[in-house]
Design a protein around this motif. Structure first.
Motif, PDB file in Angstrom:
ATOM      1  N   ASP A  70       0.752  -1.292   0.054  1.00  0.00           N
ATOM      2  CA  ASP A  70       0.037   0.027   0.085  1.00  0.00           C
ATOM      3  C   ASP A  70       0.829   1.363   0.158  1.00  0.00           C
ATOM      4  O   ASP A  70       1.929   1.271   0.835  1.00  0.00           O
ATOM      5  N   VAL A  71       0.472   2.145  -0.865  1.00  0.00           N
ATOM      6  CA  VAL A  71       1.393   3.443  -1.184  1.00  0.00           C
ATOM      7  C   VAL A  71       2.666   2.990  -1.733  1.00  0.00           C
ATOM      8  O   VAL A  71       2.975   3.342  -3.014  1.00  0.00           O
ATOM      9  N   PHE A 100       7.859   4.545  -5.664  1.00  0.00           N
ATOM     10  CA  PHE A 100       7.000   3.640  -5.479  1.00  0.00           C
ATOM     11  C   PHE A 100       7.105   2.394  -6.084  1.00  0.00           C
ATOM     12  O   PHE A 100       8.030   2.227  -6.920  1.00  0.00           O
ATOM     13  N   LEU A 101       6.064   1.540  -6.033  1.00  0.00           N
ATOM     14  CA  LEU A 101       6.036   0.336  -6.868  1.00  0.00           C
ATOM     15  C   LEU A 101       5.448   0.525  -8.097  1.00  0.00           C
ATOM     16  O   LEU A 101       4.638   1.465  -8.414  1.00  0.00           O
ATOM     17  N   ARG A 102       6.188  -0.155  -9.031  1.00  0.00           N
ATOM     18  CA  ARG A 102       5.699  -0.186 -10.464  1.00  0.00           C
ATOM     19  C   ARG A 102       5.725  -1.521 -11.173  1.00  0.00           C
ATOM     20  O   ARG A 102       6.732  -2.289 -11.023  1.00  0.00           O
ATOM     21  N   ARG A 103       4.663  -1.754 -11.635  1.00  0.00           N
ATOM     22  CA  ARG A 103       4.541  -3.257 -12.521  1.00  0.00           C
ATOM     23  C   ARG A 103       5.543  -3.221 -13.491  1.00  0.00           C
ATOM     24  O   ARG A 103       6.026  -4.305 -13.751  1.00  0.00           O
ATOM     25  N   ASP A 104       5.915  -2.298 -14.032  1.00  0.00           N
ATOM     26  CA  ASP A 104       6.821  -2.303 -15.292  1.00  0.00           C
ATOM     27  C   ASP A 104       8.486  -1.943 -14.760  1.00  0.00           C
ATOM     28  O   ASP A 104       9.044  -1.918 -15.592  1.00  0.00           O
ATOM     29  N   GLU A 105       8.585  -1.959 -13.704  1.00  0.00           N
ATOM     30  CA  GLU A 105       9.797  -1.841 -13.083  1.00  0.00           C
ATOM     31  C   GLU A 105      10.311  -3.346 -12.553  1.00  0.00           C
ATOM     32  O   GLU A 105      11.343  -3.647 -12.616  1.00  0.00           O
ATOM     33  N   SER A 106       9.210  -4.256 -11.973  1.00  0.00           N
ATOM     34  CA  SER A 106       9.882  -5.348 -11.686  1.00  0.00           C
ATOM     35  C   SER A 106       8.537  -6.302 -11.397  1.00  0.00           C
ATOM     36  O   SER A 106       7.455  -5.852 -11.144  1.00  0.00           O
ATOM     37  N   GLU A 107       8.969  -7.681 -11.829  1.00  0.00           N
ATOM     38  CA  GLU A 107       7.668  -8.567 -11.385  1.00  0.00           C
ATOM     39  C   GLU A 107       7.175  -8.854 -10.025  1.00  0.00           C
ATOM     40  O   GLU A 107       6.267  -9.338  -9.884  1.00  0.00           O
ATOM     41  N   TYR A 108       8.396  -8.365  -9.216  1.00  0.00           N
ATOM     42  CA  TYR A 108       7.879  -8.481  -7.778  1.00  0.00           C
ATOM     43  C   TYR A 108       6.913  -7.363  -7.352  1.00  0.00           C
ATOM     44  O   TYR A 108       6.468  -7.236  -6.336  1.00  0.00           O
ATOM     45  N   ASP A 109       6.771  -6.303  -8.184  1.00  0.00           N
ATOM     46  CA  ASP A 109       6.082  -4.988  -7.926  1.00  0.00           C
ATOM     47  C   ASP A 109       4.796  -5.540  -8.493  1.00  0.00           C
ATOM     48  O   ASP A 109       4.497  -5.308  -9.641  1.00  0.00           O
ATOM     49  N   THR A 110       3.815  -6.492  -7.662  1.00  0.00           N
ATOM     50  CA  THR A 110       2.782  -6.818  -8.526  1.00  0.00           C
ATOM     51  C   THR A 110       1.618  -5.702  -8.792  1.00  0.00           C
ATOM     52  O   THR A 110       0.646  -6.122  -9.776  1.00  0.00           O
ATOM     53  N   PHE A 111       1.760  -4.629  -8.141  1.00  0.00           N
ATOM     54  CA  PHE A 111       0.480  -3.469  -8.105  1.00  0.00           C
ATOM     55  C   PHE A 111       1.268  -2.260  -7.985  1.00  0.00           C
ATOM     56  O   PHE A 111       1.922  -1.959  -6.841  1.00  0.00           O
ATOM     57  N   GLY A 112       1.068  -1.391  -8.877  1.00  0.00           N
ATOM     58  CA  GLY A 112       1.588   0.143  -8.639  1.00  0.00           C
ATOM     59  C   GLY A 112       0.975   0.597  -7.609  1.00  0.00           C
ATOM     60  O   GLY A 112      -0.179   0.349  -7.309  1.00  0.00           O
ATOM     61  N   ALA A 113       1.723   1.718  -6.991  1.00  0.00           N
ATOM     62  CA  ALA A 113       0.989   2.429  -5.825  1.00  0.00           C
ATOM     63  C   ALA A 113       1.437   3.721  -5.905  1.00  0.00           C
ATOM     64  O   ALA A 113       2.048   4.242  -6.625  1.00  0.00           O
ATOM     65  N   GLY A 114       1.121   4.585  -4.879  1.00  0.00           N
ATOM     66  CA  GLY A 114       1.551   5.875  -4.481  1.00  0.00           C
ATOM     67  C   GLY A 114       0.543   6.562  -3.759  1.00  0.00           C
ATOM     68  O   GLY A 114       0.789   7.411  -2.959  1.00  0.00           O
ATOM     69  N   HIS A 115      -0.806   6.349  -4.260  1.00  0.00           N
ATOM     70  CA  HIS A 115      -1.851   6.838  -3.423  1.00  0.00           C
ATOM     71  C   HIS A 115      -2.464   5.621  -2.363  1.00  0.00           C
ATOM     72  O   HIS A 115      -1.987   4.521  -2.542  1.00  0.00           O
ATOM     73  N   ALA A 116      -2.758   6.051  -1.416  1.00  0.00           N
ATOM     74  CA  ALA A 116      -2.904   4.984  -0.177  1.00  0.00           C
ATOM     75  C   ALA A 116      -4.378   4.301  -0.407  1.00  0.00           C
ATOM     76  O   ALA A 116      -5.184   4.614  -0.985  1.00  0.00           O
ATOM     77  N   SER A 117      -4.326   3.164   0.612  1.00  0.00           N
ATOM     78  CA  SER A 117      -5.521   2.401   0.655  1.00  0.00           C
ATOM     79  C   SER A 117      -6.108   1.731  -0.358  1.00  0.00           C
ATOM     80  O   SER A 117      -7.255   1.116  -0.494  1.00  0.00           O
ATOM     81  N   THR A 118      -5.210   1.140  -1.381  1.00  0.00           N
ATOM     82  CA  THR A 118      -5.484   0.627  -2.602  1.00  0.00           C
ATOM     83  C   THR A 118      -5.304  -0.845  -2.331  1.00  0.00           C
ATOM     84  O   THR A 118      -5.782  -1.592  -3.221  1.00  0.00           O
ATOM     85  N   SER A 119      -4.140  -1.304  -1.575  1.00  0.00           N
ATOM     86  CA  SER A 119      -3.703  -2.463  -1.661  1.00  0.00           C
ATOM     87  C   SER A 119      -4.688  -3.588  -1.334  1.00  0.00           C
ATOM     88  O   SER A 119      -4.456  -5.013  -2.176  1.00  0.00           O
ATOM     89  N   ILE A 120      -5.542  -3.680  -0.617  1.00  0.00           N
ATOM     90  CA  ILE A 120      -6.407  -4.626   0.024  1.00  0.00           C
ATOM     91  C   ILE A 120      -7.453  -4.896  -1.269  1.00  0.00           C
ATOM     92  O   ILE A 120      -7.762  -6.149  -1.706  1.00  0.00           O
TER      93      ILE A 120
END
Ligand SMILES: Cc1ncc(C[n+]2csc(CCOP(=O)(O)OP(=O)(O)O)c2C)c(N)n1
Ligand SMILES: CC(=O)[C@@H](O)[C@H](O)COP(=O)(O)O
Ligand SMILES: [Mg+2]
Length: 646
Positions: A70-71, A100-120
């Motif tokens: 998240d974030v 922050f995380l980016r899907r196009d940066e690594s396969e381990y970054d499963t979901f891009g983030a930056g804004h909060a509360s999106t992970s769940i």
């Protein structure tokens, strides 16, 4: 760093014995501290999540098991452990790793983030997809205590509990947002801590009581009843179990062995979601950061030995944020109706000063921008004058509240949109480039931007004295450096101002682009291209009278805005010219950000990349003017030839 040097992927980490994980964590932590001392970043948040990252990549078979952060500001250790150790010093820099995380940066970054509360929400989606595929890998969201109460996260918890989806949520509870966490849920988490501490304390007392001859057993039972009553009241059952989540915790979030054990226990739960509650310390392992967790959420470069910030030699003008903060407090002192609202960004927006000086008239609602806007609408219904200070990018989250709760009802809410424009290192999730477009299209909304920090004060006053929805935007960072010694003055809504007159070219500059346009005009004048420079001030309503007069007298109009072109200020001017049949008469050139995501990097570098500085404006005007001149010469030559019968 000798152990860390051997870890080029989580597979390498998982080959180590469990008891080596503390050493891995220690080396990762030292690497983060050293790197952050040189380049700055989200130092405190990432130091607090080092052991979480180590334990997660040890207990889960990543990337097959999905981790959803998240974030993502706290995920530096995650990046270092997933093949980006050597690139880590490039983080948040142009061409380097994202902050922050980016899907196009690594396969381990499963979901891009930056804004909060999106992970769940994202993790739940992945878990449902997994079940449909008949797969059995794990999905684990990692969310902070201040992001958990965020609307989306609660919506996702609600659905996950209902569906009884197999899902793990690791709660990184450090009792901090950027500022200390706020809200009832925070209080609930605190009570879990206290109760569990009390719980453990009770056990010790219970045993002591039991050992008293004769009455011991009865006393022990009484104590147990009290303990169970507390446990039932505040332990997770009261909330978590009711929402269909099992609860594991709380765990020491810096004990890798305990974390691995808890995560493995969570992996065994197949019949529904489970929350693993880890207690961490923001800034862990670096005393200055531990001591001032608020300040060290993020940091610039610093002296490792003292923690003292390494400041740039050149003193810069006060920031737009500080000017806003002071002006807000000056106005609040004079007008009781003014109420200030921030959504978890008290220092970032400058509302922290109002929170301190005007308790009861300033509110930090937590990471809850949608609530912040409708809360402001409710205040406005009762005749108060709410000023919602929310970053341009975070306000995107509350678009429907702006439409549905504020503008349809034409309520007097003031939107102070800080971080509007290119913010720099935080990159595409944080650049505030959409606000002109998303605000301009909403009926009843007045949209404006100050040319500098002095006019920002004028706009805050104007907005507060207005009677309906109104917004103004201003950039991240230092102001222009103009004097602030005059009293703020009321601006006439929809009125622009001519700052420089002359020539056949008009530069309609919006907000932060006014001063660079004035400098460009100086440069153009030296080359014989005289220009008129207008401080447009309003994207809605436009100063139609002035713009149409210019369109009828000039041969080139150039609009300049630090925002996406689509739907922005230039679009508004184009619509006005089209409605008045003038697009054929005058050449209109619109300068702004084209339809693509702007990467992260130095703010000035990115502005130059899109021509949104004095040099860029100069070049674009010069080039456009030369095209017009060439056409004029060609037309003249053609006319002469035609007359000559050539
Ligand atoms: C929608 C949204 N609002 C505000 C922010 C700014 N922000 C970034 S991190 C943060 C605090 C997050 O607190 P928590 O989730 O507890 O994580 P911690 O920093 O404590 O690790 C905030 C408010 C954001 N990223 N997204
Ligand atoms: C992670 C996050 O969203 C905040 O920490 C943000 O990076 C703050 O931005 P400013 O540094 O512009 O206040
Ligand atoms: Mg936190």
């Amino acid at each position: 760093m000798e152990l860390l040097q051997t870890i080029n992927s989580p597979e390498d980490l998982r080959r180590l014995p469990l008891d080596l994980l503390p050493k891995v964590a220690q080396e990762v932590r030292q690497y983060i501290i050293e790197t952050m001392s040189r380049i700055g970043g989200h130092t405190g948040a990432s130091l607090g999540a080092v052991e979480l990252a180590v334990a997660l990549h040890y207990a889960f078979d990543t990337p097959r098991d999905r981790l959803v952060w998240d974030v993502g500001h706290q995920a530096y250790a995650h990046k270092i452990l997933t093949g980006r150790r050597d690139q880590f010093p490039t983080i948040r820099q142009y061409g380097g790793l994202s902050g922050f995380l980016r899907r196009d940066e690594s396969e381990y970054d499963t979901f891009g983030a930056g804004h909060a509360s999106t992970s769940i929400s994202a993790a739940l989606g992945m878990a449902i997809a997994r079940d449909r595929k008949g797969e059995n890998y794990h999905v684990c969201a990692i969310i902070g205590d201040a992001s958990l109460p965020g609307g989306m996260a609660m919506e996702a918890i609600n659905q996950a509990g209902h569906l009884k989806t197999r899902l793990i949520v690791l709660l990184n509870d450090n009792e901090m947002s950027i500022a200390p966490s706020v809200g009832a849920l925070t209080g609930y988490l605190n009570r879990i801590r206290e109760a569990q501490g009390y719980h453990r304390f009770k056990d010790e007392i219970g045993e002591t009581l039991r050992s008293i001859p004769g009455v011991g057993e009865r006393l022990h039972q009484a104590a147990k009843t009290v303990k169970d009553a507390i446990a039932a009241a505040v332990l997770p059952g009261a909330l978590v179990n009711e929402l269909g989540f099992k609860y594991i915790g709380y765990i020491d979030g810096h004990d890798t062995t305990a974390l691995v054990r808890a995560l493995r226990e969570a992996q065994q739960i197949k019949d529904g979601p489970v929350i693993v509650h880890a207690l961490t310390v923001k800034g862990k392992g670096y005393p200055p950061a531990e001591k001032n967790r608020y300040k060290w959420h993020a940091s610039g470069p610093f002296d490792i030995s003292t923690g003292a910030a390494i400041k740039s030699a050149k003193p810069s003008p006060p920031t737009y944020t500080s000017v806003f903060s002071n002006a807000l407090c000056e106005l609040m002192a004079k007008d009781e109706r003014i109420v200030a609202i921030t959504a978890a960004m008290p220092d970032g927006t400058g509302v922290d000063q109002a929170l301190e000086k005007f308790p009861g008239r300033a509110f930090d609602v937590g990471i809850a921008e949608q609530h912040a806007v409708t809360f402001a609408a409710g205040l406005a219904c009762e005749g108060l004058r709410p000023v919602a200070a929310i970053y341009s990018t975070f306000l995107q989250r509350a678009f429907d509240q702006i439409v549905h709760d504020v503008c349809i009802q034409n309520l007097h809410v003031v939107f102070a949109m800080d971080r509007a424009g290119i913010v720099g290192a935080d990159g595409p999730t944080h650049h505030g480039l959409l606000d002109i477009a998303y605000m301009r299209i909403v009926p009843n909304m007045v949209v404006m931007a100050p040319k500098d920090e002095a006019e920002l004060r004028d706009m805050l006053l104007t907005a507060i004295e207005h009677t309906g929805p109104i917004c103004f935007r201003y950039p991240r960072g230092a102001g222009v450096g103009v004097p602030l010694d005059r009293e703020p003055q009321l601006l006439e809504i929809g009125k622009a101002e001519i700052l420089r007159d002359g020539g056949e070219v008009a530069l309609l500059a919006y907000g932060s682009m006014v001063h660079p346009s004035l400098r460009a005009a100086e440069q153009l004048a030296k080359e014989g291209i005289e220009t008129t420079v207008v401080n447009a001030r309003f994207a809605k309503p436009l100063d139609a009278e002035l713009i149409l007069a210019l369109a009828r007298t000039k041969r080139l109009i150039v609009t300049v805005e630090e925002a996406y072109l689509a739907g922005g200020f230039g679009s508004a001017v184009m619509e006005l010219l089209e409605e008045n049949g003038l697009l054929g008469r005058v050449r209109l050139v619109r300068m702004g950000v084209p339809d693509r995501w702007v990467t992260h990097g130095d703010q000035k570098l990115l502005l130059a990349k899109y021509g949104l500085d004095a040099d860029g404006i100069y070049s674009r005007v010069k080039e456009s003017w030369e095209v017009i001149e060439e056409r004029r010469v060609r037309r003249k030559r053609f006319e002469v030839d035609s007359i000559g019968g050539g």
